[in-house]
Design an enzyme around this catalytic site. Structure first.
Site, PDB file in Angstrom:
ATOM      1  N   GLU A 189       1.897-128.019  38.504  1.00 20.35           N
ATOM      2  CA  GLU A 189       0.683-127.196  38.629  1.00 20.35           C
ATOM      3  C   GLU A 189       0.129-127.469  39.861  1.00 20.35           C
ATOM      4  O   GLU A 189      -0.775-128.405  40.051  1.00 20.35           O
ATOM      5  CB  GLU A 189      -0.080-127.137  37.681  1.00 20.35           C
ATOM      6  CG  GLU A 189       0.231-126.706  36.370  1.00 20.35           C
ATOM      7  CD  GLU A 189       0.910-125.082  36.181  1.00 20.35           C
ATOM      8  OE1 GLU A 189       0.598-124.600  37.121  1.00 20.35           O
ATOM      9  OE2 GLU A 189       1.311-124.709  35.141  1.00 20.35           O
ATOM     10  N   CYS A 234      -7.762-124.370  41.562  1.00 20.46           N
ATOM     11  CA  CYS A 234      -6.545-123.949  42.237  1.00 20.46           C
ATOM     12  C   CYS A 234      -6.187-122.470  42.105  1.00 20.46           C
ATOM     13  O   CYS A 234      -5.571-121.960  42.710  1.00 20.46           O
ATOM     14  CB  CYS A 234      -5.220-124.610  41.223  1.00 20.46           C
ATOM     15  SG  CYS A 234      -5.414-124.077  39.546  1.00 20.46           S
TER      16      CYS A 234
END
Length: 513
Positions: free
Chosen positions: A266, A300
């Site tokens: 990720e 993110c």
């Protein structure tokens, strides 16, 4: 703040010096250096941790392997009950944990509490999942044969988390991996060690209460060059789930791939919202504010680009500038504050360097982007969030700067907007604001958004746990949490049972003596 810190540390059993290695018990003879956890709110140390060294890691992984052998044989619904109890215990400590997240990494308190709620929720999700680890049955082409698939626990899972979600990302992995029958070793960010220790203590107490083996949940806090490299290189760890920068992910992918291990990566996001002429601009405005300013631009899934139709460009920017000028910046423990500090001074330097590069490429800052007086704010980590006019092909726009910088880009038609949207190396989260069904379906079609997450009339951040979370391209391709992401944590096995007295071969092959 002193009183708050004292209460939090006391509630979470973090008052004294902590140790950075746990495998069912805390290793008090760890060999690493002392790490201080410093709050970006005021630059003051809030605790210290004696870190793990290479030999300490090896002790932890040995015990995690032993724990796996026992834990995998505990029935999955029983494992689910244990995870449910972990969630209930986390709920008891929601307020001090949420405050500790805020103290240690700087996000506003409502976000800190929301992150703890995410841990609670994923434990509930995983409990239900523990009764749904389904395999398929298939019809065999051979008579009197039964063919099916089943899923087995994978082994010891390595979890590497980042500072921006210091506890939620661990829980996404821990809860799912645990009900799947795996043990795990967590290496948290060195910027947020105390939250990791607090969560480990809470979960370990539950495991002990239920008589589960030591080492199902383990922790190592240490430098990336020693403990981190040992973890990703270790053939005893079949899966590394890592959250962080694309640069870090490429290193992990290279090392783990070389030993034919698995990864869930990720990594970076360069998330955009397309604003079409039919959009509800008031909704879009509120969404952009949270997406770009929430967590001080350090998610993110932070909104980093807004791609606006030329007919509404000036109107929307005018509203955004007005809203940005009203954002309250300061101590994130204060409920009136909307944006706290960046995590440390290096993040400030990265933001300043990005704005200098933007200027050199011909971009223009419209509002914000200033470093705030450390004397006035009590820390050098405060800035004003920034909106800048830019082109999508600017080098700096192609990069992810982990700071509250929002690039405004103008477009003429939807094809151009989608090309801009997809024209970056990353592919995590995306959004479009529109009330035009044709535009919406285009954005969600095969030739629309190339991201792992694509939303309509909501923002790029704030994903729910029920869906698989992750992205494409430089975001790494990993998926965590909901849907069938559990399959990453297990190994698939195809089984065929012959209940006849014959031995027919598949594809009609004849092989008789």
């Amino acid at each position: 703040m002193k009183e708050t810190l004292k209460e939090v540390l006391q509630a979470l059993d973090l008052e004294n010096k902590q140790y950075g290695a746990f495998h069912g018990e805390w290793l008090t003879d760890v060999s690493g250096k002392v790490l201080e956890s410093v709050s970006p709110i005021n630059g003051q140390a809030i605790g210290s941790v004696k870190q793990a060294g290479l030999q300490d890691y090896q002790r932890v992984v040995l015990q995690a392997g032993k724990a796996f052998k026992e834990w995998q044989m505990v029935p999955a619904p029983r494992r689910g009950e244990v995870v449910m109890e972990i969630g209930l215990e986390l709920r008891k400590y929601k307020e001090p944990l949420g405050k500790l997240v805020t103290l240690e990494m700087g996000k506003i308190l409502t976000e800190g509490l929301g992150e703890v709620q995410e841990m609670i929720d994923v434990c509930a999700f995983a409990t239900g999942l523990s009764r749904q680890l389904y395999g398929l049955s298939m019809h065999s082409e051979r008579p009197m044969h039964r063919m099916y698939e089943q899923w087995h626990p994978l082994g010891v899972i390595g979890i590497i988390s980042a500072f921006n979600f210091p506890v939620a990302v661990w829980a996404w992995n821990m809860a799912i991996a645990a009900v799947c029958g795996n043990s795990m070793i967590w290496k948290p960010s060195s910027k947020t060690p105390l939250t990791a220790i607090a969560c480990t203590k809470i979960a370990a107490n539950v495991l002990k209460k239920y008589g589960m083996p030591d080492g199902v949940i383990s922790l190592v806090i240490g430098s990336g060059s020693t403990v981190g490299e040992a973890l990703i290189s270790d053939t005893n760890i079949p899966l590394i789930s890592a959250t962080g920068s694309t640069r870090m992910g490429k290193r992990i992918g290279e090392v783990v791939g070389a030993r034919l291990g698995r990864t869930i990566l990720e990594l970076g996001g360069n998330n955009a919202i397309i604003i079409t002429p039919s959009a509800d601009l008031d909704m879009a405005l509120r969404t952009i504010l949270f997406g770009a300013v929430g967590t001080a631009g350090q998610r993110c899934t932070t909104t980093r680009r807004i791609i606006i139709h030329h007919s509404i460009y000036n109107d929307l920017l005018e509203k955004l500038v007005k809203a940005y000028n009203q954002i309250r910046i300061g101590n994130p423990l204060d409920s009136n504050i909307l944006m706290g500090p960046l995590v440390d001074e290096s993040a400030i330097f990265d933001m300043q360097a990005a704005l200098e590069k933007l200027d050199a490429e011909g971009g223009k800052v419209i509002v914000g982007g200033k470093r705030l007086d450390p004397q006035m704010y009590g820390s050098p980590c405060y800035v004003t969030p920034c909106i800048a006019e830019a082109r999508n092909d600017f080098e700096i726009v192609q990069e992810e700067t982990f700071a509250p910088i929002l690039y405004a880009i103008k477009y003429s038609d939807l094809e151009e907007a989608i090309a801009y949207h997809n024209g970056v190396p990353q592919g995590l989260s995306s959004s479009m604001f529109s009330t035009n069904l044709l535009e919406i379906e285009e954005f969600l079609s095969h030739r629309g958004s190339d991201c792992g997450i694509a939303n309509i009339n909501i923002g790029t951040s704030g994903a729910e746990i029920g869906g698989a979370f992750g992205g494409e391209k430089d975001t790494g391709g990993g998926r965590e949490c909901g849907s069938d992401a559990w399959k990453y944590y297990m190994r698939r096995q195809t089984n065929t049972i012959n209940w006849s007295k014959e031995l027919p071969l598949a594809q009609g092959v004849v092989f008789d003596l």
